[in-house]
Write an enzyme that holds these catalytic residues in place. Structure first.
Site, mmCIF file in Angstrom:
data_model
loop_
_atom_site.group_PDB
_atom_site.id
_atom_site.type_symbol
_atom_site.label_atom_id
_atom_site.label_comp_id
_atom_site.label_asym_id
_atom_site.label_seq_id
_atom_site.Cartn_x
_atom_site.Cartn_y
_atom_site.Cartn_z
ATOM 1 N N SER A 57 -1.722 -5.473 2.575
ATOM 2 C CA SER A 57 -0.876 -4.548 1.794
ATOM 3 C C SER A 57 -0.067 -5.374 0.806
ATOM 4 O O SER A 57 0.189 -6.569 1.056
ATOM 5 C CB SER A 57 0.085 -3.823 2.736
ATOM 6 O OG SER A 57 1.137 -3.223 1.988
ATOM 7 N N TYR A 73 6.120 -3.048 9.995
ATOM 8 C CA TYR A 73 4.908 -3.061 9.154
ATOM 9 C C TYR A 73 4.882 -4.338 8.304
ATOM 10 O O TYR A 73 3.858 -5.033 8.227
ATOM 11 C CB TYR A 73 4.916 -1.818 8.259
ATOM 12 C CG TYR A 73 3.702 -1.616 7.389
ATOM 13 C CD1 TYR A 73 2.479 -1.243 7.932
ATOM 14 C CD2 TYR A 73 3.787 -1.755 6.001
ATOM 15 C CE1 TYR A 73 1.368 -1.025 7.119
ATOM 16 C CE2 TYR A 73 2.692 -1.541 5.182
ATOM 17 C CZ TYR A 73 1.482 -1.172 5.746
ATOM 18 O OH TYR A 73 0.388 -0.952 4.936
HETATM 19 C C1 BGC Z 1 1.923 1.528 2.625
HETATM 20 C C2 BGC Z 1 2.324 2.810 1.924
HETATM 21 C C3 BGC Z 1 3.158 2.490 0.685
HETATM 22 C C4 BGC Z 1 2.430 1.494 -0.182
HETATM 23 C C5 BGC Z 1 3.235 1.095 -1.426
HETATM 24 C C6 BGC Z 1 1.273 0.584 1.664
HETATM 25 O O1 BGC Z 1 0.985 -0.599 2.306
HETATM 26 O O2 BGC Z 1 1.027 1.830 3.671
HETATM 27 O O3 BGC Z 1 3.059 3.623 2.800
HETATM 28 O O4 BGC Z 1 3.415 3.671 -0.057
HETATM 29 O O5 BGC Z 1 2.145 0.337 0.573
HETATM 30 O O6 BGC Z 1 4.551 0.813 -1.107
#
Ligand code: BGC
Length: 257
Positions: A145, A158
């Site tokens: 991410s 996360y």
């Molecule tokens: C997350 C989303 C978020 C996006 C941008 C992703 O990794 O799962 O919830 O909107 O990043 O911030």
């Protein structure tokens, strides 16, 4: 006509929806046989299997909770049993839980870390052991991410999981290189998928997010799948230990008015 991934067998965690589903279908389109695992969305998994089969490729779908180590190991073993071998692993399954840091429960922390990091770690280990026996290299692709770099307030667990994944990817690139195994991460920004459903249903939040994205749109799962296709192919054979961002410019956006 031979296609890019002809003869390759690929396992994808969380292939029943969102980014994982788009990747599964794209790689089958590129010629690969594909095994997916799903936690509870059996009907989604069946649709993906039907689509892969329509494309003339072999498909397997296995119920598994990536957060449970034995489940992940079983997913790898059953994928090998059904497809004959695995050449490529795509660690896509992931989850997030929103909470202020001071309210995060141990159960929520564990749910996130167990899937995003610990389960991924041991599932990758099972895949690497298989490739060591095969003695002909392999590829691992992680769906990380932007939040392996970018803070995401109220999503501390996360971010911790994705930061850990960043270092795991770097570390394994060195350790697995002598085995001919490459490992890279794709870091999506805001992609329209079920993980984002709260955001997508809240116009004010969605609009605020769009202001932060230079390309002024959310990404689609296919924007991520096209990069996964490249990373799964031999076209990317000299790339390892790195993260490629698919985020419409979100990560480095800074402006003064
Ligand atoms: C997350 C989303 C978020 C996006 C941008 C992703 O990794 O799962 O919830 O909107 O990043 O911030």
């Amino acid at each position: 006509m031979p296609t890019l991934l002809e003869g390759k067998s690929i396992a994808i965690t969380g292939g029943d929806q969102g980014i994982g589903r788009a990747i599964a279908e794209r790689l089958a389109h590129d010629g690969a046989d594909v095994a997916i695992c799903y936690r509870s969305n059996q009907s989604g998994a069946q649709e993906v299997v039907a689509q892969i089969t329509r494309l003339g490729r072999r498909a397997a779908s296995i119920q598994c909770d990536v957060g449970k180590i034995r489940d992940g190991q079983r997913f790898i073993a059953e994928s090998i049993a059904q497809l004959g071998k695995l050449d490529i692993l795509i660690n896509n399954a992931g989850l997030e839980r929103r909470a202020d840091f001071w309210d995060v429960t141990e159960a929520d922390f564990d749910a996130v870390l167990d899937v995003n990091l610990k389960g991924l770690f041991f599932l990758t280990q099972a895949f690497v052991r298989h490739r060591m026996q095969a003695k002909s290299g392999g590829k691992v692709i992680n769906i990380s991410s932007v939040h392996e770099e970018l803070p995401f307030p109220h999503f501390a667990s996360y971010c911790a999981s994705k930061g850990g994944l960043k270092m795991l990817t770097r570390n394994l690139s060195i350790e697995l290189a002598p085995l001919g195994i490459t490992i890279n991460s794709i870091a999506p920004g805001a992609i329209e998928t079920p993980i984002n459903k709260n955001l997508l249903n809240d116009p004010a939040k969605l609009n605020a997010l769009l202001q932060n994205i230079p390309l002024k749109r959310l990404g689609s799962p296919s924007d991520v799948a096209s990069l996964a296709s490249f990373l799964a192919s031999s076209e990317s054979s000299y790339i390892t230990g790195t993260t490629l961002f698919v985020d419409g410019g979100l990560l480095w956006n800074y402006q003064e008015q």
